[in-house]
Design an enzyme around this catalytic site. Structure first.
Site, PDB file in Angstrom:
ATOM      1  N   ASP A 163       0.878  -1.158   0.000  1.00 19.41           N
ATOM      2  CA  ASP A 163       0.000   0.000   0.000  1.00 19.41           C
ATOM      3  C   ASP A 163       0.928   1.224   0.000  1.00 19.41           C
ATOM      4  OD1 ASP A 163      -2.436   1.573   0.500  1.00 19.41           O
ATOM      5  OD2 ASP A 163      -1.615   1.830   2.520  1.00 19.41           O
TER       6      ASP A 163
ATOM      7  N   ASP B  74      -0.125   5.122   1.079  1.00 16.27           N
ATOM      8  CA  ASP B  74      -0.351   6.048   2.189  1.00 16.27           C
ATOM      9  C   ASP B  74      -0.193   5.364   3.540  1.00 16.27           C
ATOM     10  OD1 ASP B  74      -1.036   8.476   0.777  1.00 16.27           O
ATOM     11  OD2 ASP B  74      -2.960   7.555   0.265  1.00 16.27           O
TER      12      ASP B  74
END
Length: 151
Positions: free
Chosen positions: A7, A9
């Protein structure tokens, strides 16, 4: 051999305490800091580059899976931090992680059981874990020890 999926963020970077789609681009460098137009600093976590370099050195495949509503902004950050070159595939768009992983599986031909996923959101961890993907919850940015144990 594992395929490594990250991922973005709060896993690879902190976009000034928020997600990249809540920032105010265009981004710019000032005195070694990456800022948005509101002067919020976007920081890459310290272990990101060493982790990505080690995975590449070990010839591992690396993918990004991000459900951001501003894929272009995430891509800008990957470029500005000079880490886009490490990714063999980027699935960056607003959708379920299930769709991201379906495309990743189709692209590489890896089984879900041959993937390891790193994310800061437990809902994503739980969703992807149901596919059979080894899923690792990240609390304050990726750390070497989170990743190296899968090499």
């Amino acid at each position: 051999m594992k395929l490594f999926v990250f991922d973005l963020d709060f896993t690879l970077w902190d976009a000034g305490g928020t997600w990249c789609d809540a920032t105010n681009p265009p981004y710019y460098w000032s005195d070694g800091a990456l800022l948005d137009q509101s002067n919020n600093e976007i920081e890459l976590y310290p272990d990101v580059i060493p982790v990505l370099e080690k995975l590449k050195m070990k010839n591992r495949k690396i993918a990004a899976a991000s459900r951001t509503f501003e894929p272009g902004w995430a891509q800008d950050l990957l470029h500005l931090f000079d880490i886009d070159k490490y990714f063999d595939l980027k699935e960056i768009y607003p959708s379920s992680k299930i769709q991201h992983f379906s495309k990743i599986k189709k692209h590489f031909g890896f089984e879900y059981s041959d993937m390891v996923f790193f994310d800061d959101e437990s809902r994503n961890i739980n969703e992807v874990r149901k596919l059979g993907v080894e899923s690792v919850f990240i609390e304050e940015g990726i750390r070497k020890e989170d990743v190296y144990r899968y090499l």
